[in-house]
Write a protein that holds these residues in place. Structure first.
Motif, mmCIF file in Angstrom:
data_model
loop_
_atom_site.group_PDB
_atom_site.id
_atom_site.type_symbol
_atom_site.label_atom_id
_atom_site.label_comp_id
_atom_site.label_asym_id
_atom_site.label_seq_id
_atom_site.Cartn_x
_atom_site.Cartn_y
_atom_site.Cartn_z
ATOM 1 N N ALA A 104 0.831 -1.208 0.000
ATOM 2 C CA ALA A 104 0.000 0.000 0.000
ATOM 3 C C ALA A 104 0.866 1.259 0.000
ATOM 4 C CB ALA A 104 -0.926 0.001 1.208
ATOM 5 N N LEU A 105 1.950 1.240 0.774
ATOM 6 C CA LEU A 105 2.865 2.380 0.787
ATOM 7 C C LEU A 105 3.510 2.574 -0.581
ATOM 8 C CD1 LEU A 105 4.663 1.990 4.250
ATOM 9 C CD2 LEU A 105 3.027 3.763 3.585
ATOM 10 N N GLU A 106 3.881 1.453 -1.223
ATOM 11 C CA GLU A 106 4.509 1.563 -2.538
ATOM 12 C C GLU A 106 3.520 2.087 -3.578
ATOM 13 O OE1 GLU A 106 7.410 -0.754 -5.678
ATOM 14 O OE2 GLU A 106 6.810 -1.774 -3.818
ATOM 15 N N ARG A 107 2.280 1.662 -3.477
ATOM 16 C CA ARG A 107 1.266 2.176 -4.416
ATOM 17 C C ARG A 107 1.082 3.684 -4.257
ATOM 18 N NH1 ARG A 107 -1.528 -2.557 -3.106
ATOM 19 N NH2 ARG A 107 -2.820 -1.438 -1.573
ATOM 20 N N GLN A 108 1.097 4.135 -3.010
ATOM 21 C CA GLN A 108 0.824 5.550 -2.761
ATOM 22 C C GLN A 108 2.025 6.440 -3.048
ATOM 23 O OE1 GLN A 108 -1.058 6.346 0.977
ATOM 24 N NE2 GLN A 108 -1.131 8.554 0.650
ATOM 25 N N TYR A 109 3.224 5.970 -2.673
ATOM 26 C CA TYR A 109 4.399 6.839 -2.761
ATOM 27 C C TYR A 109 5.434 6.385 -3.793
ATOM 28 C CZ TYR A 109 2.484 8.698 1.564
ATOM 29 O OH TYR A 109 1.656 9.264 2.500
ATOM 30 N N GLY A 110 5.326 5.148 -4.263
ATOM 31 C CA GLY A 110 6.261 4.663 -5.268
ATOM 32 C C GLY A 110 7.576 4.141 -4.731
ATOM 33 N N VAL A 111 7.721 4.103 -3.403
ATOM 34 C CA VAL A 111 8.980 3.663 -2.790
ATOM 35 C C VAL A 111 8.892 2.170 -2.456
ATOM 36 C CG1 VAL A 111 10.623 4.022 -0.910
ATOM 37 C CG2 VAL A 111 9.314 5.967 -1.826
ATOM 38 N N PRO A 112 9.814 1.348 -2.946
ATOM 39 C CA PRO A 112 9.762 -0.095 -2.694
ATOM 40 C C PRO A 112 9.872 -0.445 -1.214
ATOM 41 C CG PRO A 112 11.294 0.395 -4.477
ATOM 42 C CD PRO A 112 10.930 1.707 -3.843
ATOM 43 N N SER A 113 9.307 -1.573 -0.857
ATOM 44 C CA SER A 113 9.320 -2.044 0.526
ATOM 45 C C SER A 113 10.731 -2.103 1.089
ATOM 46 C CB SER A 113 8.694 -3.450 0.600
ATOM 47 O OG SER A 113 7.435 -3.480 0.000
ATOM 48 N N GLY A 114 11.643 -2.667 0.295
ATOM 49 C CA GLY A 114 13.000 -2.894 0.796
ATOM 50 C C GLY A 114 13.684 -1.637 1.271
ATOM 51 N N TYR A 193 7.467 16.767 6.366
ATOM 52 C CA TYR A 193 7.064 15.580 5.601
ATOM 53 C C TYR A 193 6.206 14.596 6.384
ATOM 54 C CZ TYR A 193 10.692 17.433 2.581
ATOM 55 O OH TYR A 193 11.442 18.263 1.790
ATOM 56 N N GLY A 194 5.883 14.927 7.637
ATOM 57 C CA GLY A 194 5.100 14.022 8.468
ATOM 58 C C GLY A 194 3.712 13.756 7.903
ATOM 59 N N VAL A 195 3.278 12.505 8.010
ATOM 60 C CA VAL A 195 1.976 12.075 7.480
ATOM 61 C C VAL A 195 1.178 11.373 8.582
ATOM 62 C CG1 VAL A 195 0.829 10.511 5.853
ATOM 63 C CG2 VAL A 195 2.858 11.791 5.126
ATOM 64 N N ASP A 196 -0.058 11.777 8.741
ATOM 65 C CA ASP A 196 -0.970 11.096 9.663
ATOM 66 C C ASP A 196 -1.616 9.937 8.913
ATOM 67 O OD1 ASP A 196 -2.842 10.282 11.525
ATOM 68 O OD2 ASP A 196 -4.194 11.976 11.136
ATOM 69 N N ALA A 197 -0.898 8.841 8.798
ATOM 70 C CA ALA A 197 -1.384 7.698 8.012
ATOM 71 C C ALA A 197 -2.456 6.902 8.741
ATOM 72 C CB ALA A 197 -0.217 6.780 7.641
ATOM 73 N N LEU A 212 6.593 5.230 8.820
ATOM 74 C CA LEU A 212 6.995 4.719 7.506
ATOM 75 C C LEU A 212 6.298 5.466 6.373
ATOM 76 C CD1 LEU A 212 7.447 0.874 8.003
ATOM 77 C CD2 LEU A 212 9.100 2.727 8.196
ATOM 78 N N ALA A 213 5.064 5.866 6.575
ATOM 79 C CA ALA A 213 4.392 6.692 5.565
ATOM 80 C C ALA A 213 5.104 8.034 5.425
ATOM 81 C CB ALA A 213 2.929 6.902 5.935
ATOM 82 N N SER A 214 5.522 8.591 6.535
ATOM 83 C CA SER A 214 6.247 9.860 6.505
ATOM 84 C C SER A 214 7.592 9.705 5.801
ATOM 85 C CB SER A 214 6.467 10.376 7.937
ATOM 86 O OG SER A 214 5.235 10.608 8.585
ATOM 87 N N THR A 215 8.257 8.579 6.035
ATOM 88 C CA THR A 215 9.534 8.304 5.380
ATOM 89 C C THR A 215 9.347 8.171 3.872
ATOM 90 O OG1 THR A 215 10.286 7.161 7.378
ATOM 91 C CG2 THR A 215 11.540 6.771 5.352
#
Length: 262
Positions: A104-114, A193-197, A212-215
């Motif tokens: 879900a994080l990768e879908r939203q932000y494009g950053v791979p899990s690893g 850059y903080g996100v209230d995920a 992690l969403a903020s990262t």
């Protein structure tokens, strides 16, 4: 003579405008009083100003700042010292246990899990140790310290604004350089850059979901290109460089992330 007096009157306020930085605790209290005026002009409110007033000179922070040996290691030694193999092994397990979260994080932000998992493991051992220094005291000490005061002043302002927002308090513990939460955000970056995920109305960097969403948001806002590579020489490696300035750290994250995602 009158002309000289006028010139002096114009010049003196500029000298008095900012209390000088220092390399010892002497002068810290005077500097805080002056910095409070700067913080107020920058938009810091009552709670943040109270936190500044309560902050104390952090001797352990200064000692750590003068002794950052690990970043001078070779890449191989750095990865051994920081437990790269353990981070990769644990990271793969974490990804396997909760694939939907990272997807879900990768879908939203494009950053791979690893990449997110490697940063999380490197920074705090997946939240097992997020620091034992008071964030506000640490970051204000570094803002006062002459070595890198210009770099840390915006982060000190950020920390005080985070207090105003309720994300941290004067008691919040983090790393010795004032980094906070699961992935050790510097306070100015946390503020930006903080996100209230979780959707609870508060950005909580000590909650893994928010952290992690903020990262991921930080990396995306810094120019992460979804689907592109992140090894040295590839487009997204320069974004990893925005997270930490040490080349051995950057390379380690890229290597571990590829192993976790592999």
């Amino acid at each position: 003579m009158l002309r000289f007096a006028i010139i002096l009157a114009l010049v003196l306020p500029s000298f008095a405008a900012a209390a000088p930085c220092g390399n010892t605790s002497n002068g810290f209290d005077v500097w805080k009083q002056d910095f409070a005026k700067q913080a107020k002009r920058a938009g810091v409110k009552k709670k943040g100003l109270q936190a500044l007033a309560q902050s104390q000179y952090a001797n352990r922070t200064i000692a750590a700042d003068r002794n950052q040996k690990s970043f001078k290691y070779s890449l191989d030694k750095f990865m051994r010292v920081r437990g790269a193999d353990t981070i990769v092994a644990q990271g793969r397990k974490r990804k396997a246990r909760n694939p939907q979260f990272y997807a879900a994080l990768e879908r939203q932000y494009g950053v791979p899990s690893g990449v997110l998992i490697a940063i999380h493991g490197m920074e705090t051992g997946f939240g097992n140790f997020m620091g034992d220094s008071q964030v506000v005291s640490a970051i204000t000490t570094l803002a006062y310290d002459c070595r890198r005061s210009e770099f840390f002043i915006p982060h000190a302002i950020g920390a005080l604004k985070l207090v105003d927002q309720g994300s941290i308090t004067t008691a919040t513990k983090g790393a010795k350089h004032g980094e906070l939460g699961h992935t050790q955000f510097l306070p100015g970056n946390a503020l930006t850059y903080g996100v209230d995920a979780t959707g609870d109305g508060r950005v909580d960097f000590y909650n893994m979901t928010d952290a992690l969403a903020s990262t991921a948001n930080f990396l995306r806002q810094k120019g992460w290109k979804p689907g592109r590579g992140y090894q040295p020489g590839q487009p997204n490696f320069r974004v990893i460089q925005q997270w930490n300035a040490a080349s051995v750290y950057q390379q380690s994250i890229a290597i571990m992330a590829a192993r976790i995602d592999g």
